[in-house]
Design an enzyme around this catalytic site. Structure first.
Site, PDB file in Angstrom:
ATOM      1  N   ARG A 293      13.642 -16.250   0.733  1.00  0.00           N
ATOM      2  CA  ARG A 293      15.128 -16.224   1.563  1.00  0.00           C
ATOM      3  C   ARG A 293      16.694 -16.343   0.661  1.00  0.00           C
ATOM      4  O   ARG A 293      16.200 -16.523  -1.027  1.00  0.00           O
ATOM      5  CB  ARG A 293      14.718 -18.028   1.597  1.00  0.00           C
ATOM      6  CG  ARG A 293      15.668 -18.599   2.302  1.00  0.00           C
ATOM      7  CD  ARG A 293      15.665 -19.475   2.910  1.00  0.00           C
ATOM      8  NE  ARG A 293      14.755 -19.833   4.362  1.00  0.00           N
ATOM      9  CZ  ARG A 293      14.043 -20.996   4.576  1.00  0.00           C
ATOM     10  NH1 ARG A 293      14.530 -22.006   3.737  1.00  0.00           N
ATOM     11  NH2 ARG A 293      13.400 -21.264   5.618  1.00  0.00           N
TER      12      ARG A 293
ATOM     13  N   GLY B  61     -12.496  29.973  -7.111  1.00  0.00           N
ATOM     14  CA  GLY B  61     -12.509  29.851  -8.269  1.00  0.00           C
ATOM     15  C   GLY B  61     -11.783  31.218  -7.978  1.00  0.00           C
ATOM     16  O   GLY B  61     -11.904  32.398  -8.827  1.00  0.00           O
TER      17      GLY B  61
ATOM     18  N   HIS C  91      14.877  -7.322  -0.918  1.00  0.00           N
ATOM     19  CA  HIS C  91      13.777  -7.837  -1.332  1.00  0.00           C
ATOM     20  C   HIS C  91      12.892  -6.533  -1.015  1.00  0.00           C
ATOM     21  O   HIS C  91      12.951  -6.104   0.610  1.00  0.00           O
ATOM     22  CB  HIS C  91      12.705  -8.627  -1.362  1.00  0.00           C
ATOM     23  CG  HIS C  91      11.992  -8.934  -0.136  1.00  0.00           C
ATOM     24  ND1 HIS C  91      11.256  -9.043   0.602  1.00  0.00           N
ATOM     25  CD2 HIS C  91      12.598 -10.363   0.547  1.00  0.00           C
ATOM     26  CE1 HIS C  91      11.059  -9.342   2.199  1.00  0.00           C
ATOM     27  NE2 HIS C  91      12.029 -10.329   1.963  1.00  0.00           N
TER      28      HIS C  91
ATOM     29  N   THR D   8      -7.127  26.930 -11.985  1.00  0.00           N
ATOM     30  CA  THR D   8      -7.519  25.623 -13.840  1.00  0.00           C
ATOM     31  C   THR D   8      -7.381  26.752 -14.885  1.00  0.00           C
ATOM     32  O   THR D   8      -6.233  26.290 -15.864  1.00  0.00           O
ATOM     33  CB  THR D   8      -8.935  25.272 -13.461  1.00  0.00           C
ATOM     34  OG1 THR D   8      -9.639  24.391 -12.485  1.00  0.00           O
ATOM     35  CG2 THR D   8      -9.157  24.660 -15.245  1.00  0.00           C
TER      36      THR D   8
ATOM     37  N   GLU E 158     -12.169  17.116 -11.347  1.00  0.00           N
ATOM     38  CA  GLU E 158     -12.887  17.866 -11.195  1.00  0.00           C
ATOM     39  C   GLU E 158     -14.026  18.125 -12.488  1.00  0.00           C
ATOM     40  O   GLU E 158     -14.938  18.243 -12.267  1.00  0.00           O
ATOM     41  CB  GLU E 158     -12.931  19.292 -11.005  1.00  0.00           C
ATOM     42  CG  GLU E 158     -12.876  19.734  -9.279  1.00  0.00           C
ATOM     43  CD  GLU E 158     -12.537  20.786  -8.897  1.00  0.00           C
ATOM     44  OE1 GLU E 158     -12.466  21.039  -7.755  1.00  0.00           O
ATOM     45  OE2 GLU E 158     -12.140  22.095 -10.001  1.00  0.00           O
TER      46      GLU E 158
ATOM     47  N   ARG F 196      12.382  27.323  -6.368  1.00  0.00           N
ATOM     48  CA  ARG F 196      13.796  26.486  -5.719  1.00  0.00           C
ATOM     49  C   ARG F 196      14.858  27.089  -6.835  1.00  0.00           C
ATOM     50  O   ARG F 196      14.186  27.108  -7.426  1.00  0.00           O
ATOM     51  CB  ARG F 196      13.768  24.980  -5.395  1.00  0.00           C
ATOM     52  CG  ARG F 196      13.521  24.683  -4.301  1.00  0.00           C
ATOM     53  CD  ARG F 196      13.358  23.311  -3.887  1.00  0.00           C
ATOM     54  NE  ARG F 196      12.265  22.611  -2.286  1.00  0.00           N
ATOM     55  CZ  ARG F 196      11.628  21.656  -2.499  1.00  0.00           C
ATOM     56  NH1 ARG F 196      11.676  20.519  -3.198  1.00  0.00           N
ATOM     57  NH2 ARG F 196      11.112  21.376  -1.273  1.00  0.00           N
TER      58      ARG F 196
ATOM     59  N   GLU G 296      -8.880 -25.425 -10.824  1.00  0.00           N
ATOM     60  CA  GLU G 296     -10.090 -25.098  -9.933  1.00  0.00           C
ATOM     61  C   GLU G 296     -10.709 -24.779 -11.143  1.00  0.00           C
ATOM     62  O   GLU G 296     -12.048 -24.963 -11.235  1.00  0.00           O
ATOM     63  CB  GLU G 296     -10.190 -23.535  -9.594  1.00  0.00           C
ATOM     64  CG  GLU G 296      -9.739 -23.789  -7.837  1.00  0.00           C
ATOM     65  CD  GLU G 296      -9.325 -22.464  -7.089  1.00  0.00           C
ATOM     66  OE1 GLU G 296      -9.775 -21.603  -5.933  1.00  0.00           O
ATOM     67  OE2 GLU G 296      -8.741 -20.976  -8.035  1.00  0.00           O
TER      68      GLU G 296
END
Lengths: 582, 97
Positions: free
Chosen positions: A224, A290, A228, A294, A317, A457, A77
């Site tokens: 083959r 709010g 996989h 963060t 954000e 945990r 190509e």
């Protein structure tokens, strides 16, 4: 495992097991269990723009550079020069590789208008060209990209098909590992049915656009003689070539650490047995808008950097400067850590790429920067680019990956009163190790933040709701006031505290007044007692006095009587005595 | 068409002495004698001997006849059994027989 065992038992079997040629493409060799079948042709099919050429080019270049296996790239190509330019953006210098005889590019140009067909022919010319190219550099790898172009150049399909069959047979005899690319056809893997000839390994590349977001996917249709991975694996093409991402590690046997790391907020650590989170665990901070998610994340990042560990902050954000500015207002300076090279921000809009791409880019950042902690803020925004289950699947893989690396991850998630998001909360919450919830407590005309540990945990975490206070000095958790009127927060809590303080003062005041009164009474009584005592003594004196007088009187009377008796006696016989004594 | 001054430079690519190659060469010689007498040169290249030459002329199929001169370059593949097609491909009008 069984193969390993068999290998040990029967050394002869090793030769019979399919040999594999590693591709060097990140992730692909893990999915295929070692690479492409050695000495056999592999078909890579996919629609236009799915990355076939790049994939095969990377196979050749990596083979030459990393595995010392020279390769031939026969392009039907693109021209050699075009190819060289195209892959230069990936850092592959084909000119140099060609000069070093590691790679050979051969452009096969077929122009239908120039070709006239008359009578019988075969494709020996192609064979000879390919054979010559292979022999000239001792190639072990061959790519034919895209051989289907022959079909557009030559019209005798019968000959072509027969010749293709012969070509693949010939490639096998040559012992080269070959990649043949093919354009995806209608209802078939390739337009010309190449899969019919290449039956050992078929890999399908796909480029799917869903909700205007594209994801590249790779699937091994067939391999083959080898196990996989069968899933569709997302892959990414970037400036470092292709990286394929195994969807999940097959095992759940990550190492765990008993080491604890601080959350950066001492009062929060106190809720977690006073020590903080486990290293390598995943932490979810969820809450409504709010509520300071963060800020919690930034504190965690700050704490990480203070420990001189590296941290990556993925912001979906806010832009990094915005976060840095905002965090300065609560007393942490993230810029310092960036300057020290301990903190990295990666901000991107979730819609920038598909979920998988985000995952792949996280992988890449993590592999490059090797942080101990990463933060994703917030994951809920990812829902805009994928469904809940997709986000969950992505996070599973992410957590999985991070745990194998012992990287602690903190997600923040926004909760809305929205069913989809509630699902996320729960969907994700089963994956994470610790879940903090920050929620609004609206009471007494103001909004306050309450925080509690939903789960953690492996530790006895506190079950208390704490009031989460954000001030100039930073974050703090305050015990909420539990009074007869219920849970009080914010100014109500403070008012209650003040009220209690006043009460205390009043009470102490009252007590002291009573004390005084008692004292006074005691004094009065004591005074009374003293006067009575005086009275008693004077009385006693009085009594004593009369007693003494009586005694004296009695004595005097006694004396007088004695005198009288003496006098009378004297009168009788010794009047002279009396006068002489006088 | 001014054909008299032009010389047809023809190259025939073969791979060994296969039947197809031999047939192609015979056919080519025949046509040239008929239509291009004394105006042609035929160069036979055996790719088994010179495989490096295959790339230059973009040879895929065997046998391939390449007409370099006169322009335009044309390739004719196959055993050249169809005279008409070959003549069209070589840009030769059948001369009056």
């Amino acid at each position: 495992m069984s193969i390993e065992q068999q290998k040990k038992e029967d050394p002869g079997l090793i030769n019979k097991i399919l040999h594999k040629t590693p591709t060097g493409i990140t992730g692909l060799d893990e999915i295929t269990g070692g690479g492409l079948p050695s000495g056999r042709p592999t078909l890579i099919c996919g629609a236009a723009g799915s990355g076939k050429t790049l994939f095969s080019m990377e196979f050749i270049v990596r083979g030459a550079l990393e595995f010392n296996e020279p390769g031939v790239f026969m392009a039907f190509e693109e021209k050699s020069e075009e190819l060289t330019v195209n892959v230069a953006s990936l850092g592959f210098d084909l000119d140099k590789l060609q000069k070093d005889k590691l790679v050979k590019l051969d452009h096969v140009h077929i122009e239908r208008s120039e070709i006239e067909e008359t009578g019988e022919y075969d494709l020996d010319g192609l064979f000879i060209r390919l054979g010559y190219a292979i022999d000239s550099i001792g190639a072990k790898r061959v790519v034919l990209d895209t051989i289907e172009n022959l079909f557009s150049g030559l019209s005798n399909q019968l000959i072509l098909r027969a010749e293709l069959r012969r070509l693949f047979q010939w490639l096998k005899e040559k012992g080269v590992t070959a990649i043949i690319t093919g354009e995806k056809g209608e209802g078939a893997l390739t337009r010309q049915g190449l899969e019919e000839y290449v039956s050992d390994c078929v890999i399908l590349l796909d480029h799917r656009v869903c909700n205007q977001i594209s994801t590249r996917l790779l699937r091994i249709v067939k391999y083959r003689g080898s196990v996989h991975g069968t899933n569709e694996y997302p892959f990414l093409i970037d400036e470092e070539g292709i990286s394929v991402l195994p969807v999940t590690a097959l095992k759940l046997e990550n190492n765990v650490s008993a080491e604890r790391i601080s959350s950066g907020i001492p009062s929060l650590d106190k809720m977690l047995e006073g020590k903080g989170f486990y290293r390598g665990s995943s932490i979810l901070v969820s809450g409504t808008a709010g509520t300071g998610k963060t800020s919690i994340a930034a504190y965690f990042a700050h704490a990480t950097c203070l420990r001189k560990e590296r941290c990556v902050y993925f912001a979906f954000e806010e832009s990094p400067p915005q976060i840095i500015r905002n965090m300065q207002s609560i007393g942490i300076n993230l810029q310092e850590h960036i300057d020290d090279g301990l903190l990295q921000f990666h901000a991107s809009r979730p819609t920038l790429n598909g979920l998988e791409m985000h995952l792949v880019s996280i992988h890449k950042v993590v592999n490059k920067f090797r942080p101990r902690t990463i933060i994703l803020d917030p994951i809920t925004n990812l829902i805009t680019v994928g469904s809940v289950s997709e986000v969950k699947a992505m996070l599973i893989r992410l957590i999985d990956f991070l745990q194998t690396q012992q990287i602690t991850v903190m997600f923040t998630a926004l909760t809305l009163n929205n069913i989809v998001n509630e699902q996320t909360d729960e969907g994700v919450s089963s994956l994470v190790d610790a879940w903090l919830r920050v929620r609004d407590i609206e009471f007494n005309g103001e909004r306050n933040r309450g925080m509690y540990v939903m789960k953690s945990r492996g530790m006895k975490h506190s079950n208390q709701v704490r009031e989460f206070v954000i001030s100039d000095e930073g974050l703090n958790l305050v015990s909420v006031y539990l009074g007869p009127e219920g849970v009080l927060t914010g100014s109500a809590r403070e008012a209650q505290q003040l009220q209690e303080e006043t009460g205390l003062i009043l009470r102490t005041h009252a007590v002291s007044r009573k004390d005084l009164e008692i004292e006074r009474k005691r004094k009065v009584l004591e005074a009374k007692i003293a006067s009575l005592h005086e009275e008693f003594e004077s009385l006693q004196d009085e009594l004593n006095k009369s007693y003494v007088e009586e005694e004296l009187k009695k004595e005097i009377i006694e004396k007088n009587r004695e005198k009288l008796t003496k006098i009378r006696h004297h009168e009788n016989n010794t009047a002279t005595d009396n006068s002489s004594s006088e | 068409m001014e054909v008299k001054e032009e010389i047809w430079e023809l190259r025939l690519y073969v791979a060994g002495q296969t039947t197809k190659s031999v047939t192609a060469l015979q056919n080519l010689k025949k046509y040239c004698e008929e239509h291009l007498k004394d105006k042609y040169k035929i160069e036979v290249i055996d790719l088994l001997v010179h495989p490096q030459l295959a790339e230059g002329d973009q040879i895929l199929a065997i046998p391939t006849l390449v007409k370099k001169v006169p322009e335009p370059i044309r390739k004719i593949i196959g055993d050249l059994s169809n005279e008409e097609k070959v003549l069209v491909g070589l840009n030769i009008r059948p001369s009056t027989k």
